[in-house]
Design a protein around this motif. Sequence first.
Motif, PDB file in Angstrom:
ATOM      1  N   TYR A  10      19.348  31.925  52.390  1.00  0.00           N
ATOM      2  CA  TYR A  10      20.468  31.837  51.151  1.00  0.00           C
ATOM      3  C   TYR A  10      21.665  32.244  51.057  1.00  0.00           C
ATOM      4  CZ  TYR A  10      15.859  30.839  48.849  1.00  0.00           C
ATOM      5  OH  TYR A  10      14.605  30.435  48.567  1.00  0.00           O
ATOM      6  N   THR A  11      22.761  31.936  50.833  1.00  0.00           N
ATOM      7  CA  THR A  11      24.152  32.194  51.209  1.00  0.00           C
ATOM      8  C   THR A  11      24.934  32.126  50.150  1.00  0.00           C
ATOM      9  OG1 THR A  11      24.026  30.998  53.517  1.00  0.00           O
ATOM     10  CG2 THR A  11      26.183  31.645  52.528  1.00  0.00           C
ATOM     11  N   ASP A  63      41.395  38.610  55.918  1.00  0.00           N
ATOM     12  CA  ASP A  63      42.257  39.390  56.305  1.00  0.00           C
ATOM     13  C   ASP A  63      42.389  40.878  55.684  1.00  0.00           C
ATOM     14  OD1 ASP A  63      43.546  38.661  54.135  1.00  0.00           O
ATOM     15  OD2 ASP A  63      45.265  37.904  55.195  1.00  0.00           O
ATOM     16  N   ARG A  64      41.564  40.827  54.732  1.00  0.00           N
ATOM     17  CA  ARG A  64      41.664  42.389  53.903  1.00  0.00           C
ATOM     18  C   ARG A  64      40.232  42.906  54.128  1.00  0.00           C
ATOM     19  NH1 ARG A  64      45.017  43.015  48.950  1.00  0.00           N
ATOM     20  NH2 ARG A  64      46.342  41.240  48.748  1.00  0.00           N
ATOM     21  N   TYR A  65      39.383  42.376  55.109  1.00  0.00           N
ATOM     22  CA  TYR A  65      38.487  42.909  55.467  1.00  0.00           C
ATOM     23  C   TYR A  65      37.190  42.848  54.359  1.00  0.00           C
ATOM     24  CZ  TYR A  65      40.990  44.672  59.438  1.00  0.00           C
ATOM     25  OH  TYR A  65      41.927  44.502  60.277  1.00  0.00           O
ATOM     26  N   GLN A  66      37.498  41.732  53.397  1.00  0.00           N
ATOM     27  CA  GLN A  66      36.426  41.739  52.485  1.00  0.00           C
ATOM     28  C   GLN A  66      35.396  40.475  52.932  1.00  0.00           C
ATOM     29  OE1 GLN A  66      39.557  40.681  49.968  1.00  0.00           O
ATOM     30  NE2 GLN A  66      39.076  42.266  48.436  1.00  0.00           N
ATOM     31  N   PRO A  67      34.308  40.547  52.576  1.00  0.00           N
ATOM     32  CA  PRO A  67      33.151  39.633  53.064  1.00  0.00           C
ATOM     33  C   PRO A  67      33.535  38.281  52.283  1.00  0.00           C
ATOM     34  CG  PRO A  67      32.275  40.961  51.675  1.00  0.00           C
ATOM     35  CD  PRO A  67      33.491  41.758  51.748  1.00  0.00           C
ATOM     36  N   THR A  68      33.360  37.361  52.979  1.00  0.00           N
ATOM     37  CA  THR A  68      33.668  35.782  52.410  1.00  0.00           C
ATOM     38  C   THR A  68      32.500  35.109  52.207  1.00  0.00           C
ATOM     39  OG1 THR A  68      34.390  34.710  54.666  1.00  0.00           O
ATOM     40  CG2 THR A  68      35.990  35.614  52.962  1.00  0.00           C
ATOM     41  N   SER A  69      31.494  35.732  52.799  1.00  0.00           N
ATOM     42  CA  SER A  69      29.827  35.062  52.779  1.00  0.00           C
ATOM     43  C   SER A  69      28.937  36.145  53.086  1.00  0.00           C
ATOM     44  CB  SER A  69      29.761  33.725  53.502  1.00  0.00           C
ATOM     45  OG  SER A  69      29.887  33.960  54.777  1.00  0.00           O
ATOM     46  N   THR A  70      27.880  35.954  52.492  1.00  0.00           N
ATOM     47  CA  THR A  70      26.640  36.926  53.119  1.00  0.00           C
ATOM     48  C   THR A  70      25.371  35.945  52.919  1.00  0.00           C
ATOM     49  OG1 THR A  70      26.248  37.577  50.854  1.00  0.00           O
ATOM     50  CG2 THR A  70      27.594  39.147  52.406  1.00  0.00           C
ATOM     51  N   THR A  71      24.454  36.174  53.766  1.00  0.00           N
ATOM     52  CA  THR A  71      23.205  35.364  53.954  1.00  0.00           C
ATOM     53  C   THR A  71      21.890  36.283  53.843  1.00  0.00           C
ATOM     54  OG1 THR A  71      24.505  33.493  55.267  1.00  0.00           O
ATOM     55  CG2 THR A  71      22.151  33.599  55.386  1.00  0.00           C
ATOM     56  N   ALA A  72      20.992  36.017  53.030  1.00  0.00           N
ATOM     57  CA  ALA A  72      19.967  36.676  53.102  1.00  0.00           C
ATOM     58  C   ALA A  72      18.563  35.857  53.473  1.00  0.00           C
ATOM     59  CB  ALA A  72      19.402  37.133  51.800  1.00  0.00           C
ATOM     60  N   THR A  73      17.966  36.124  54.341  1.00  0.00           N
ATOM     61  CA  THR A  73      16.719  35.250  55.100  1.00  0.00           C
ATOM     62  C   THR A  73      15.325  36.011  54.277  1.00  0.00           C
ATOM     63  OG1 THR A  73      18.212  34.590  56.841  1.00  0.00           O
ATOM     64  CG2 THR A  73      15.577  34.160  56.921  1.00  0.00           C
ATOM     65  N   ILE A  74      14.638  35.153  53.640  1.00  0.00           N
ATOM     66  CA  ILE A  74      13.320  35.617  53.386  1.00  0.00           C
ATOM     67  C   ILE A  74      12.275  34.990  54.055  1.00  0.00           C
ATOM     68  CG2 ILE A  74      11.868  35.595  51.354  1.00  0.00           C
ATOM     69  CD1 ILE A  74      14.139  35.663  49.462  1.00  0.00           C
ATOM     70  N   PRO A  75      11.231  35.727  54.606  1.00  0.00           N
ATOM     71  CA  PRO A  75      10.384  34.992  55.614  1.00  0.00           C
ATOM     72  C   PRO A  75       9.327  34.210  54.930  1.00  0.00           C
ATOM     73  CG  PRO A  75       9.856  37.292  55.144  1.00  0.00           C
ATOM     74  CD  PRO A  75      11.078  37.127  54.505  1.00  0.00           C
ATOM     75  N   SER A  76       8.702  33.288  55.691  1.00  0.00           N
ATOM     76  CA  SER A  76       7.705  32.569  54.945  1.00  0.00           C
ATOM     77  C   SER A  76       6.618  32.960  54.560  1.00  0.00           C
ATOM     78  CB  SER A  76       7.193  31.610  56.226  1.00  0.00           C
ATOM     79  OG  SER A  76       6.716  32.228  57.334  1.00  0.00           O
ATOM     80  N   ALA A  77       6.330  34.174  55.066  1.00  0.00           N
ATOM     81  CA  ALA A  77       5.295  35.148  54.501  1.00  0.00           C
ATOM     82  C   ALA A  77       5.337  35.508  52.878  1.00  0.00           C
ATOM     83  CB  ALA A  77       4.908  36.613  55.166  1.00  0.00           C
ATOM     84  N   ALA A  78       6.686  35.233  52.224  1.00  0.00           N
ATOM     85  CA  ALA A  78       6.994  35.497  50.984  1.00  0.00           C
ATOM     86  C   ALA A  78       6.653  34.213  50.003  1.00  0.00           C
ATOM     87  CB  ALA A  78       8.524  35.716  50.960  1.00  0.00           C
ATOM     88  N   GLY A  79       6.211  33.309  50.823  1.00  0.00           N
ATOM     89  CA  GLY A  79       5.818  32.092  50.168  1.00  0.00           C
ATOM     90  C   GLY A  79       6.891  31.190  49.571  1.00  0.00           C
ATOM     91  N   GLY A  80       6.861  30.632  48.196  1.00  0.00           N
ATOM     92  CA  GLY A  80       7.674  29.455  47.704  1.00  0.00           C
ATOM     93  C   GLY A  80       9.152  29.851  47.953  1.00  0.00           C
ATOM     94  N   LEU A  81       9.618  31.445  47.665  1.00  0.00           N
ATOM     95  CA  LEU A  81      11.018  31.503  47.861  1.00  0.00           C
ATOM     96  C   LEU A  81      11.497  32.045  49.367  1.00  0.00           C
ATOM     97  CD1 LEU A  81      11.293  34.104  44.773  1.00  0.00           C
ATOM     98  CD2 LEU A  81      12.135  31.658  45.166  1.00  0.00           C
ATOM     99  N   THR A 123      32.039  34.162  42.698  1.00  0.00           N
ATOM    100  CA  THR A 123      31.120  34.057  43.628  1.00  0.00           C
ATOM    101  C   THR A 123      30.214  32.745  43.416  1.00  0.00           C
ATOM    102  OG1 THR A 123      30.804  36.547  43.438  1.00  0.00           O
ATOM    103  CG2 THR A 123      28.837  35.402  44.216  1.00  0.00           C
ATOM    104  N   LEU A 124      29.822  32.186  44.508  1.00  0.00           N
ATOM    105  CA  LEU A 124      29.147  31.047  44.603  1.00  0.00           C
ATOM    106  C   LEU A 124      27.635  31.269  44.848  1.00  0.00           C
ATOM    107  CD1 LEU A 124      28.700  27.741  44.091  1.00  0.00           C
ATOM    108  CD2 LEU A 124      29.281  27.653  46.697  1.00  0.00           C
ATOM    109  N   ASN A 125      26.797  31.306  44.012  1.00  0.00           N
ATOM    110  CA  ASN A 125      25.251  31.858  44.160  1.00  0.00           C
ATOM    111  C   ASN A 125      24.558  30.492  44.747  1.00  0.00           C
ATOM    112  OD1 ASN A 125      25.918  34.485  43.176  1.00  0.00           O
ATOM    113  ND2 ASN A 125      25.334  33.569  41.056  1.00  0.00           N
ATOM    114  N   PRO A 126      23.705  30.966  45.614  1.00  0.00           N
ATOM    115  CA  PRO A 126      22.967  29.434  46.107  1.00  0.00           C
ATOM    116  C   PRO A 126      21.870  28.959  45.454  1.00  0.00           C
ATOM    117  CG  PRO A 126      22.033  31.706  46.993  1.00  0.00           C
ATOM    118  CD  PRO A 126      23.309  32.024  46.262  1.00  0.00           C
ATOM    119  N   ALA A 127      21.607  27.783  45.472  1.00  0.00           N
ATOM    120  CA  ALA A 127      20.688  27.088  44.788  1.00  0.00           C
ATOM    121  C   ALA A 127      19.224  27.757  45.250  1.00  0.00           C
ATOM    122  CB  ALA A 127      20.291  25.610  44.975  1.00  0.00           C
ATOM    123  N   VAL A 128      18.299  27.865  44.164  1.00  0.00           N
ATOM    124  CA  VAL A 128      16.943  28.666  44.506  1.00  0.00           C
ATOM    125  C   VAL A 128      16.011  27.689  43.825  1.00  0.00           C
ATOM    126  CG1 VAL A 128      15.363  30.764  44.483  1.00  0.00           C
ATOM    127  CG2 VAL A 128      17.864  30.760  44.795  1.00  0.00           C
ATOM    128  N   GLY A 129      15.102  27.071  44.560  1.00  0.00           N
ATOM    129  CA  GLY A 129      14.078  26.222  44.010  1.00  0.00           C
ATOM    130  C   GLY A 129      14.468  25.216  43.248  1.00  0.00           C
TER     131      GLY A 129
END
Length: 85
Positions: free
Chosen positions: A37-38, A15-33, A53-59
Amino acid sequence: MNGAAYTTATGAFNDRYQPTSTTATIPSAAGGLAGTYTWTYGYNPETGALLWTLNPAVGDIPSERVTGSPVGSGAGAVSPGDAGP
């Protein structure tokens, strides 16, 4: 990368217009990563200050919740594997 799009999006706002989540999408062309990710965020309901901040699991790296105090206080903590608030 080879025409593949890297994208970012904001999932929701509080309600304060602050983001509660953000998502990044990395294409398959990038390989293992490649993947989606949210990050989620928690705020102080009275002041609106960022509390964690809750950082996503990566690998093989588990998700981690990073908490902090006001800038310059020198305080803060990291809780590896903490899956939520």
